[in-house]
Motif scaffolding. Structure first.
Motif, mmCIF file in Angstrom:
data_model
loop_
_atom_site.group_PDB
_atom_site.id
_atom_site.type_symbol
_atom_site.label_atom_id
_atom_site.label_comp_id
_atom_site.label_asym_id
_atom_site.label_seq_id
_atom_site.Cartn_x
_atom_site.Cartn_y
_atom_site.Cartn_z
ATOM 1 N N UNK A 70 0.846 -1.180 0.000
ATOM 2 C CA UNK A 70 0.000 0.000 0.000
ATOM 3 C C UNK A 70 0.889 1.240 0.000
ATOM 4 N N UNK A 71 0.291 2.409 0.112
ATOM 5 C CA UNK A 71 1.027 3.664 0.179
ATOM 6 C C UNK A 71 0.499 4.473 1.358
ATOM 7 N N UNK A 72 1.268 5.473 1.779
ATOM 8 C CA UNK A 72 0.834 6.291 2.909
ATOM 9 C C UNK A 72 0.344 7.649 2.428
ATOM 10 N N UNK A 73 -0.595 8.210 3.199
ATOM 11 C CA UNK A 73 -1.186 9.500 2.840
ATOM 12 C C UNK A 73 -0.480 10.665 3.517
ATOM 13 N N UNK A 74 0.250 10.391 4.604
ATOM 14 C CA UNK A 74 0.965 11.445 5.315
ATOM 15 C C UNK A 74 2.119 10.811 6.072
ATOM 16 N N UNK A 75 3.263 11.490 6.074
ATOM 17 C CA UNK A 75 4.443 10.981 6.776
ATOM 18 C C UNK A 75 4.322 11.328 8.254
ATOM 19 N N UNK A 76 3.806 10.394 9.038
ATOM 20 C CA UNK A 76 3.634 10.588 10.476
ATOM 21 C C UNK A 76 3.833 9.272 11.206
ATOM 22 N N UNK A 124 9.183 -3.267 7.260
ATOM 23 C CA UNK A 124 8.547 -2.272 6.404
ATOM 24 C C UNK A 124 9.458 -2.034 5.205
ATOM 25 N N UNK A 125 8.862 -1.800 4.044
ATOM 26 C CA UNK A 125 9.582 -1.304 2.875
ATOM 27 C C UNK A 125 8.945 0.035 2.524
ATOM 28 N N UNK A 126 9.664 1.126 2.775
ATOM 29 C CA UNK A 126 9.113 2.475 2.743
ATOM 30 C C UNK A 126 9.888 3.353 1.772
ATOM 31 N N UNK A 127 9.207 4.308 1.199
ATOM 32 C CA UNK A 127 9.900 5.325 0.408
ATOM 33 C C UNK A 127 9.188 6.665 0.559
ATOM 34 N N UNK A 128 9.973 7.721 0.571
ATOM 35 C CA UNK A 128 9.434 9.065 0.723
ATOM 36 C C UNK A 128 8.592 9.458 -0.482
ATOM 37 N N UNK A 129 7.814 10.528 -0.328
ATOM 38 C CA UNK A 129 7.011 11.028 -1.427
ATOM 39 C C UNK A 129 7.854 11.721 -2.484
ATOM 40 N N UNK A 130 7.292 11.882 -3.674
ATOM 41 C CA UNK A 130 8.060 12.447 -4.775
ATOM 42 C C UNK A 130 8.314 13.942 -4.625
ATOM 43 N N UNK A 131 7.674 14.581 -3.626
ATOM 44 C CA UNK A 131 7.922 16.000 -3.398
ATOM 45 C C UNK A 131 9.147 16.238 -2.526
ATOM 46 N N UNK A 140 14.928 12.230 -1.861
ATOM 47 C CA UNK A 140 14.113 11.083 -1.487
ATOM 48 C C UNK A 140 14.945 9.924 -0.970
ATOM 49 N N UNK A 141 14.319 9.103 -0.127
ATOM 50 C CA UNK A 141 14.986 7.941 0.443
ATOM 51 C C UNK A 141 14.065 6.729 0.416
ATOM 52 N N UNK A 142 14.676 5.566 0.282
ATOM 53 C CA UNK A 142 14.003 4.301 0.544
ATOM 54 C C UNK A 142 14.542 3.788 1.873
ATOM 55 N N UNK A 143 13.642 3.437 2.792
ATOM 56 C CA UNK A 143 14.015 3.060 4.151
ATOM 57 C C UNK A 143 13.340 1.731 4.481
ATOM 58 N N UNK A 144 14.115 0.786 5.053
ATOM 59 C CA UNK A 144 13.605 -0.570 5.267
ATOM 60 C C UNK A 144 13.946 -1.056 6.677
ATOM 61 N N UNK A 145 13.071 -0.805 7.662
ATOM 62 C CA UNK A 145 13.291 -1.342 9.007
ATOM 63 C C UNK A 145 13.024 -2.850 9.037
ATOM 64 N N UNK A 197 10.438 4.078 -8.979
ATOM 65 C CA UNK A 197 8.976 4.033 -9.119
ATOM 66 C C UNK A 197 8.221 3.781 -7.823
ATOM 67 N N UNK A 198 8.804 4.067 -6.664
ATOM 68 C CA UNK A 198 8.257 3.565 -5.402
ATOM 69 C C UNK A 198 7.782 4.665 -4.450
ATOM 70 N N UNK A 199 7.358 5.816 -4.960
ATOM 71 C CA UNK A 199 7.036 6.972 -4.128
ATOM 72 C C UNK A 199 5.871 6.689 -3.173
#
Length: 293
Positions: free
Chosen positions: A103-109, A140-147, A151-156, A261-263
């Protein structure tokens, strides 16, 4: 009655929700009596040919809906119903398997992942076999938004190393070391890396824990897990298993430049590894993702 008190009263009146301690917004709460709920096979990346997939991913198969059957009592069933999500390895020492929800996130919080889990090897011997499962874990497999600039891909990553080479270890570990990545094909659109490889795992400070395993090969007990992570700071804030709360000050996730492609990606993965030539299983029943957004 204020909104927070009403929200809590409604949650506590629902047994499917009251077993969790979610943040203000529940993104999903999966009960596998309703089906797979979006959990699926982690297929490795490929381009042009399936043969370009890394062998470590080619071994993965689809998770199953299971009553946790066994030969002596019939079935354990799920935590509160007939079915659990079961992730099972091949019967080969060192083999692993995974389940993923994308899925994707709607807000970085702040976000919170809660779930109930249990694990056992295939009951092919009349022995406890407590050292036959190598590890169980999640990430988690996470990536920051395109704005975000750059940008970073972060994987805890977190895993419970139950045993290694027949030795009972029983310790939580994390992984921050980057694994080699490579491009696939010629399009420049696809890459791959085996971030779950055996190399690079570190001990979580104070991470020793003896989990309930019960006395025979077919009995299971469910464990509660809760992992808090802040998407705005890319930082783990809390980790709890049953009655233990672990110090996360020494924890660090994998971090790398954003992939193409993972924003706004927010993927969740469960995994299990076997330490012997028999199948190891991780069962999940009840997964709740919540956040402050």
């Amino acid at each position: 009655m204020d909104a927070e008190t009403l929200r809590r009263a409604l949650r506590d009146a629902n047994p499917a929700l009251s077993r969790f301690d979610p943040l203000s917004r529940i993104v999903f709460c999966d009960d596998f009596d309703r089906g797979f709920c979006g959990w699926t096979q982690l297929v490795g990346n490929y381009e042009g040919s399936l043969d370009s997939m890394l062998p470590a991913y080619a071994q993965h198969s689809h998770p199953m809906l299971s009553t946790l059957p066994n030969w002596d009592s019939g079935s354990h069933n799920g935590l509160d119903g007939g079915y659990a999500l079961r992730v099972q390895t091949r019967p080969r020492r060192g083999a692993r398997n995974t389940a993923i929800k994308r899925l994707t996130f709607r807000k970085a919080g702040p976000i919170r992942l809660e779930f109930y889990f249990t694990f056992k090897p295939e009951a092919s011997e009349l022995l406890l076999s407590e050292t036959d499962v190598r590890s169980v874990g999640f990430l988690y497999d996470l990536q920051s938004g395109d704005s975000d600039a750059g940008g970073e891909r972060v994987m805890p990553h977190l895993r419970f190393l139950n045993a290694l080479d027949g030795e009972h270890v029983q310790r939580w570990q994390f992984k921050q070391a980057l694994q080699p990545s490579r491009a696939l094909g010629n399009s420049g659109k696809t890459a791959t890396h085996d971030h779950l490889s055996p190399e690079g795992w570190e001990n979580l400070p104070g991470g020793e824990q003896r989990l309930c395993y019960n006395e025979i090969a077919t009995k299971v007990n469910w464990h509660y897990a809760c992992f808090d992570f802040d998407l705005s700071r890319w930082q783990a804030t809390s980790f709890r298993i049953n009655d233990r709360v672990f110090d996360m000050s020494g924890f660090a996730p994998m971090r790398m430049p954003a992939w193409r492609n993972l924003w706004c990606m927010l993927n969740i993965v469960f995994f299990v590894e076997t330490d012997t030539d028999k199948r190891a299983s991780l069962a999940i029943d009840g997964v709740c993702l919540s956040g402050e957004f």
